[in-house]
Structures are given as structure tokens and as C-alpha cells.
Scaffold this motif. Structure first.
Motif, PDB file in Angstrom:
ATOM      1  N   ARG A   6       2.683   1.552  -3.428  1.00  0.00           N
ATOM      2  CA  ARG A   6       1.787   1.960  -4.514  1.00  0.00           C
ATOM      3  C   ARG A   6       1.483   3.457  -4.416  1.00  0.00           C
ATOM      4  O   ARG A   6       1.465   4.173  -5.426  1.00  0.00           O
ATOM      5  N   ALA A   7       1.262   3.930  -3.197  1.00  0.00           N
ATOM      6  CA  ALA A   7       0.967   5.351  -3.008  1.00  0.00           C
ATOM      7  C   ALA A   7       2.139   6.220  -3.438  1.00  0.00           C
ATOM      8  O   ALA A   7       1.959   7.272  -4.066  1.00  0.00           O
ATOM      9  N   GLN A  37       2.330   6.156  -7.298  1.00  0.00           N
ATOM     10  CA  GLN A  37       1.245   6.961  -7.867  1.00  0.00           C
ATOM     11  C   GLN A  37       1.498   8.453  -7.653  1.00  0.00           C
ATOM     12  O   GLN A  37       1.219   9.277  -8.537  1.00  0.00           O
ATOM     13  N   GLN A  91       0.809  -1.219   0.000  1.00  0.00           N
ATOM     14  CA  GLN A  91       0.000   0.000   0.000  1.00  0.00           C
ATOM     15  C   GLN A  91       0.844   1.272   0.000  1.00  0.00           C
ATOM     16  O   GLN A  91       0.623   2.159  -0.842  1.00  0.00           O
TER      17      GLN A  91
END
Length: 259
Positions: free
Chosen positions: A185-186, A189, A182
Motif C-alpha cells: 500500500r505504501a 501510494q 502495508q
């Protein structure tokens, strides 16, 4: 990112012995410069007998040396990597701009590409000083633990990124390393959305790094431009305003020079 379809291992175009030889070379690294035959066999996934033949072939060709029970690579093995690096128009275009950054800011500037789970330095420049950090052209660093990696991982297709993140947990190099899916990915992004990535002490304590993407004229992300900074000299809150405009300008200049 251009993908190359891998050959099935049973294909008559796939040379198993060559693949095993490359695996033996890749068994060595910064933390494993000298290995015994059994260590090479385990790391390369080959039999001890196979490792023995491949290692002695490398010794005969001058790519490795033997000292008692241990083997190590010789500088001659760099010829393999330099054949690739010297063929890159990207590197030739970028190097003068990296040197310009190093002269103007007195800090390291590097150009990297993504290879599987790692970033690879294809060019670098810095002003020599007692505090200079040793970064070697061709050196690999884990993509998950670097701002460069976060920028480059943003080029992956969604299913490729899912496959990368499925390998969690990644190695924790410092208390600040992102090792779970998580937060990684953040970060990836965010790098894509804002056009840069800043990683504070993810790979090494006391060091932060700022990275920006480099695109070709077709708009494809082909590399990342990065500066690594000592946080005792450059507090992290001031890194983006101090260095981002210059890095982005140089990235645009490099992009214009690419075919």
C-alpha cells in the motif's frame, strides 16, 4: 478505470462452455508450457472429461498441439491477443515514442495496462544487443512485484485496492519482493503521490524498473510507461535522475495523442 459489470453465471447471456475454454487456454503460461490433461483440468477448474473435449477442440482448430500425454498451445493462439492489441489506438500512438526512447537510451521501453492482478505488455521497443532482455508483447507479470504494477494499481478505487491487498501474502519472487499489505500500500501510494515508481529487484535480481503513468486527455490513467535496467550498468541511485525526465516527457506526448 472503467469497470464492466459481470454477468451472473446463470444468465442466459453467459456461455459456460466458452468460459471453460478460456480457462483452459489460461492454464498455460511461461512456467507451464506443456501440461497433461489432468494438470489442465486442475488449473482450469474443470473436469477431466471437460478438459479433454476442450483441449481436443483447440487441437482441431490449430490453437493447441498434442505430443504423447502432454498438450501445449501453438503460436496461432496469439491471434486472439493480437486482435485486442491491434485494436488499441493507445498502442499505435505510443509505439513511435517507445522506439524513440530505445534509440536515445539503448534500453527497453514498454507500455503496459492492468488486468486483475497482472500487468500486460501491449507494446515494447528495445535496441538489439547481447544483453537484451526478452519481453514479449502480451506477456503478463504480477502487478505486486513491478514498478509498473504499483503505478497502475494507484488507479483503483479505495475499495478495489483493499480487495487487491486482501489477497496477501503475494508470491515472493526475490528477497526484495513486497508481499504484505502495508509495504505494498505504501509503494502504491508513493507512486501516486510522486508520479512515478521505482522497484529495485522486486521481480528479478539485478534488475530495477522505473515506471510513470500515462493519462488520456480526460486525465484518466490508462497505462504505464516503463524502462527496465540492469543494475550492474545503471546503479539504482542514478536511475531516477537519468531516466525520469525522458519517460515523463514521452508520457505527456503519448497523452496528447490519445483521444
Amino acid at each position: 478505470m472503467t469497470q464492466h459489470q459481470g454477468l451472473p453465471k446463470g444468465s442466459d447471456l453467459f456461455v459456460e462452455a466458452f468460459a471453460r475454454g478460456l480457462a483452459v487456454i489460461r492454464a498455460f503460461g511461461p512456467s507451464s508450457r506443456e501440461l497433461t490433461l489432468s494438470e489442465v483440468a486442475e488449473r482450469a477448474g474443470v473436469t477431466p472429461a471437460g478438459a479433454r473435449r476442450l483441449l481436443h477442440t483447440l487441437v482441431t482448430l490449430g490453437y493447441a498441439r498434442i505430443d504423447g500425454r502432454t498438450f501445449s498451445l501453438t503460436p496461432a493462439v496469439l491471434d486472439i491477443g493480437y486482435s485486442y492489441l491491434n485494436s488499441l489506438s493507445l498502442r499505435e500512438v505510443a509505439l513511435p515514442y517507445l522506439e524513440q526512447f530505445a534509440r536515445e537510451h539503448g534500453e527497453i521501453c514498454s507500455l503496459s495496462v492492468l488486468d486483475k492482478n497482472d500487468i500486460i505488455y501491449v507494446a515494447r521497443a528495445e535496441i538489439r544487443s547481447p544483453s537484451a532482455r526478452r519481453l514479449i508483447t502480451g506477456e503478463r507479470l504480477p502487478a505486486h512485484a513491478t514498478s509498473t504494477g504499483h503505478v497502475l494499481l494507484a488507479q483503483l478505487a479505495p475499495q478495489e485496492l483493499d480487495g487487491f491487498l486482501a489477497q496477501v501474502p503475494f508470491e515472493r519472487l526475490t528477497p526484495h519482493t513486497l508481499v504484505d499489505a502495508q509495504p505494498l500500500r505504501a509503494a502504491i501510494q508513493a507512486a501516486q503521490a510522486q508520479g512515478y515508481a521505482l522497484a529495485s529487484q522486486h521481480y528479478e535480481l539485478g534488475v530495477c524498473a522505473l515506471a510513470v503513468p500515462v493519462h488520456n486527455r480526460q486525465g484518466q490513467l490508462v497505462a504505464a510507461l516503463t524502462t527496465s535496467l540492469n543494475q550492474a550498468k545503471h546503479p539504482v541511485d542514478g536511475v531516477v535522475p537519468s531516466f525520469l525526465p525522458s519517460l515523463q516527457h514521452l508520457a505527456r506526448e503519448i497523452s496528447q495523442g490519445l483521444t
